[in-house]
Design an enzyme around this catalytic site. Sequence first.
Site, PDB file in Angstrom:
ATOM      1  N   CYS A 211       0.650 -41.290 -39.751  1.00  0.00           N
ATOM      2  CA  CYS A 211       0.364 -42.606 -39.154  1.00  0.00           C
ATOM      3  C   CYS A 211      -0.453 -42.419 -37.884  1.00  0.00           C
ATOM      4  CB  CYS A 211       1.654 -43.343 -38.858  1.00  0.00           C
ATOM      5  SG  CYS A 211       2.746 -42.373 -37.844  1.00  0.00           S
TER       6      CYS A 211
ATOM      7  N   GLU B 134      -7.176 -49.229 -42.139  1.00  0.00           N
ATOM      8  CA  GLU B 134      -6.451 -47.954 -42.220  1.00  0.00           C
ATOM      9  C   GLU B 134      -6.655 -47.393 -43.622  1.00  0.00           C
ATOM     10  OE1 GLU B 134      -2.101 -47.916 -42.510  1.00  0.00           O
ATOM     11  OE2 GLU B 134      -2.099 -46.250 -41.107  1.00  0.00           O
TER      12      GLU B 134
ATOM     13  N   GLU C 264       7.815 -49.305 -37.310  1.00  0.00           N
ATOM     14  CA  GLU C 264       6.751 -48.336 -36.985  1.00  0.00           C
ATOM     15  C   GLU C 264       5.709 -48.469 -38.082  1.00  0.00           C
ATOM     16  OE1 GLU C 264       6.827 -47.084 -34.197  1.00  0.00           O
ATOM     17  OE2 GLU C 264       8.926 -46.906 -33.618  1.00  0.00           O
TER      18      GLU C 264
ATOM     19  N   LYS D 133      16.959 -46.353 -47.921  1.00  0.00           N
ATOM     20  CA  LYS D 133      16.109 -46.612 -49.087  1.00  0.00           C
ATOM     21  C   LYS D 133      14.837 -45.795 -48.892  1.00  0.00           C
ATOM     22  CE  LYS D 133      12.951 -48.474 -50.783  1.00  0.00           C
ATOM     23  NZ  LYS D 133      11.866 -47.774 -51.516  1.00  0.00           N
TER      24      LYS D 133
HETATM   25  P1  NAP Z   1       4.750 -49.077 -47.491  1.00  0.00           P
HETATM   26  O1  NAP Z   1       4.096 -49.374 -48.762  1.00  0.00           O
HETATM   27  O2  NAP Z   1       4.820 -50.152 -46.463  1.00  0.00           O
HETATM   28  O3  NAP Z   1       6.221 -48.581 -47.860  1.00  0.00           O
HETATM   29  C1  NAP Z   1       7.134 -48.141 -46.896  1.00  0.00           C
HETATM   30  C2  NAP Z   1       8.545 -48.320 -47.405  1.00  0.00           C
HETATM   31  O4  NAP Z   1       8.813 -49.714 -47.573  1.00  0.00           O
HETATM   32  C3  NAP Z   1       8.784 -47.677 -48.767  1.00  0.00           C
HETATM   33  O5  NAP Z   1      10.083 -47.158 -48.814  1.00  0.00           O
HETATM   34  C4  NAP Z   1       8.647 -48.865 -49.697  1.00  0.00           C
HETATM   35  O6  NAP Z   1       9.311 -48.703 -50.929  1.00  0.00           O
HETATM   36  C5  NAP Z   1       9.305 -49.947 -48.865  1.00  0.00           C
HETATM   37  N1  NAP Z   1       8.956 -51.318 -49.259  1.00  0.00           N
HETATM   38  C6  NAP Z   1       7.876 -51.766 -49.971  1.00  0.00           C
HETATM   39  N2  NAP Z   1       7.935 -53.108 -50.122  1.00  0.00           N
HETATM   40  C7  NAP Z   1       9.069 -53.519 -49.497  1.00  0.00           C
HETATM   41  C8  NAP Z   1       9.685 -54.790 -49.296  1.00  0.00           C
HETATM   42  N3  NAP Z   1       9.147 -55.926 -49.758  1.00  0.00           N
HETATM   43  N4  NAP Z   1      10.844 -54.845 -48.609  1.00  0.00           N
HETATM   44  C9  NAP Z   1      11.415 -53.739 -48.127  1.00  0.00           C
HETATM   45  N5  NAP Z   1      10.880 -52.486 -48.284  1.00  0.00           N
HETATM   46  C10 NAP Z   1       9.716 -52.394 -48.951  1.00  0.00           C
HETATM   47  O7  NAP Z   1       4.097 -47.847 -46.748  1.00  0.00           O
HETATM   48  P2  NAP Z   1       3.769 -46.413 -47.385  1.00  0.00           P
HETATM   49  O8  NAP Z   1       2.576 -46.573 -48.247  1.00  0.00           O
HETATM   50  O9  NAP Z   1       4.991 -45.819 -47.973  1.00  0.00           O
HETATM   51  O10 NAP Z   1       3.438 -45.577 -46.073  1.00  0.00           O
HETATM   52  C11 NAP Z   1       2.186 -45.561 -45.479  1.00  0.00           C
HETATM   53  C12 NAP Z   1       2.143 -46.496 -44.289  1.00  0.00           C
HETATM   54  O11 NAP Z   1       3.157 -46.151 -43.366  1.00  0.00           O
HETATM   55  C13 NAP Z   1       0.863 -46.415 -43.510  1.00  0.00           C
HETATM   56  O12 NAP Z   1       0.440 -47.705 -43.140  1.00  0.00           O
HETATM   57  C14 NAP Z   1       1.241 -45.612 -42.275  1.00  0.00           C
HETATM   58  O13 NAP Z   1       0.420 -45.814 -41.159  1.00  0.00           O
HETATM   59  C15 NAP Z   1       2.619 -46.068 -42.052  1.00  0.00           C
HETATM   60  N6  NAP Z   1       3.381 -45.109 -41.259  1.00  0.00           N
HETATM   61  C16 NAP Z   1       3.665 -45.414 -39.956  1.00  0.00           C
HETATM   62  C17 NAP Z   1       4.365 -44.515 -39.164  1.00  0.00           C
HETATM   63  C18 NAP Z   1       4.698 -44.847 -37.725  1.00  0.00           C
HETATM   64  O14 NAP Z   1       5.591 -44.241 -37.180  1.00  0.00           O
HETATM   65  N7  NAP Z   1       4.037 -45.799 -37.093  1.00  0.00           N
HETATM   66  C19 NAP Z   1       4.766 -43.287 -39.701  1.00  0.00           C
HETATM   67  C20 NAP Z   1       4.452 -42.993 -41.028  1.00  0.00           C
HETATM   68  C21 NAP Z   1       3.755 -43.917 -41.801  1.00  0.00           C
HETATM   69  P3  NAP Z   1       8.501 -48.188 -52.231  1.00  0.00           P
HETATM   70  O15 NAP Z   1       8.053 -46.807 -51.928  1.00  0.00           O
HETATM   71  O16 NAP Z   1       9.508 -48.261 -53.288  1.00  0.00           O
HETATM   72  O17 NAP Z   1       7.356 -49.134 -52.418  1.00  0.00           O
END
Ligand code: NAP
Length: 483
Positions: free
Chosen positions: A284, A384, A250, A175
Amino acid sequence: MAEELLNYVAGEWRRCRDATTFDNEDPAARGSVLNVVQASGPDELTEAIEAADLAFRTWRRVPLHERQACIGRFLDLVRASRDELATIVSRENGKTISEARAEIDSAIVEGTYHLHQVSAFVGHLGVDVGDGLTAWMQHHPIGVVGVISPWNFPVNVMCRKAIPALLTGNTVVFKPASFTPWCALEMAKLFVHSGLPPGVFNCVTGLGSRVGNALLDDPRVRAISFTGSTEVGKRIQARAANHLIRTQLELGGKNALIVLPDANLDDAATAAMTAGFACAGQWCTSTSRVLVHEQVADAFTARLAARCDAVRVGPPLEESTGMGPVAGPEQFASIQRAIEIGIAEGASLVTGGVCREPRATPGYYIRPTVFTGVRPEMFLFREEIFGPVLALTRVESLDQAIELANDSMYGLSSALFTRDLSAAQRYIDAIDAGLAHVNVHSGYKHPALPFGGWKQSGFGPPENSRTGLEFFVDRKAVYLKGA
Ligand code: NAP
Ligand code: MG
C-alpha cells in the site's frame, strides 16, 4: 486431490454448513490449486461472532500478564515457523521467498512492540480533584472485533490488528482475503498452540462481498479493523454507521517519490526500485509516481530502466528470483489494463509490460514497468494500479512537485530525495500524507510511529504506535468517594 482447509471457530475446525469450498490458486502456475477452503456465508460468520462474544466474557477478565504470555508464545511459534509460514505466503501470494521472510520478521517486530507497549498502556491515570474524591480514567476492552485483511501482507496485517486487540482484552473474528486464506488458517493453528482459549480468536474464510455484512450488521461486533481498497473501505464505513461500529480503515495510496537535482541518483533509483517493485508493486506504501526534476530526469530514468531490465522475474520460491508474479487473475488483468490505458493516453513505455517468456507453468507475471511523460490528468497519475508500474513526471521545482504529489484523493506515504535540508523541511511541512520520508523509500516504517493515511487513504486511529492499542479500548472516567 487438494487438501481441504477448515474454518477455526469456537476452538473447533469446522466445515461450512452447506459444505461449499473455493479453490486457492497458485499465482505462479495458473489454474493449479494449492488447497481448497471454506466458502463461508453469513451463518458461519454469525457462529464466529457468537463464539467471540461468549469468549469475551472471560477473556476480558484474564490478567494482562496471562494475555501477554499467550501472545508471547504465539510470537515464539511464528518465529519457530518462519520458514514454513514464509513458504506458504510465497506460494499463495506470489511474493518472493525473501520478501515473505521479511514479512514474517516484520510481523514479529511489530507484535513484540505491542506485547511490551501494552504493559505501560494499561493502568489508571489519576487526577487530584479535591473534595475527598479519588478520580481516574481506566481502559476497558470493547468486545468482539472484526479483522478484515488484504492479501498483500497476509501475516503482517492480521498480526498488526489482532495482536493489540487480543492484548487489550478483546476477542477477534478474522476474515482473511480470499487470495490468502492458507497462511491465515496456519496462524490460527499457532494461536491454538499458544494456549489462547476457545473463541478468543476465530478465522472464517469466504468472499468479503458475501460475508462482510454479517460482521457489520451484528451489534455484538463493536469494532472493525480493515485494510484494503478505498472503495470497500467506504462501503464498510457507511454500513458500520448503522450500529456506530468503530472503524480503523487502512486504505489505498498513490504514493509519490520526489527527486531533486542535488539528490544522490543511485540512492533515489534504489528507493524507486525497492518501493516500486518489491512484492511486485503490491505494497500500500509502494511508490507509484516519481516526480523527477527536469535537470536529472534523463539520468535518473536511464539508471532506473537499466535496473528494471536486470530484475529476474520468475517463480517466487527460487532464491535468485527478484520479483514474483502478481497475486492473481484480477490483479493481472487490472495491471495489464492500466498499462494499455497508459499507452493509449500517450505516456511513453520505457521498459516492462506483461511477461512474454514461455513457461511450462505460466503464472501472473508482469515485468518492472516504467512510463515517462505522465501528465497529471492521466490514469497512470491518478489511479492506484497496485502493481509493478512506475509513472514518471518531470517537474521544474520542489513547489511544483509538492503540489502535484498532493493532487490526489490519496495521502498515504511519500518520499523526497535531496541533500538540501531546507527543501526537506518544506516538503515535510507541506506534504499531505501520513508518512513522509527523506532519503528513505516510501515503504519504510517502524512500529513506534503511527501507520495510517490521510484523505481517502485512511480513517480512524492509525495502526502501530500508541493509537494501535487505543483503537481497541473504551475509556471510563471514575469518581470515587468513600461512603
Ligand atoms: P479489497 O478488495 O478492498 O479487499 C480487502 C478485504 O476486504 C478482503 O479480505 C476482501 O475479501 C474484503 N472485502 C471485500 N468486499 C467486502 C465487503 N463488501 N465487506 C467486507 N469486506 C469485504 O482490497 P485488496 O484487493 O485485498 O487489497 C489491495 C488494497 O488494499 C489496495 O488498495 C491497497 O492499497 C490496500 N492496502 C492498504 C494498506 C494500508 O495499510 N493502508 C495495506 C495493504 C493494502 P475478499 O478477498 O474475499 O474479496
Ligand atoms: Mg491464491
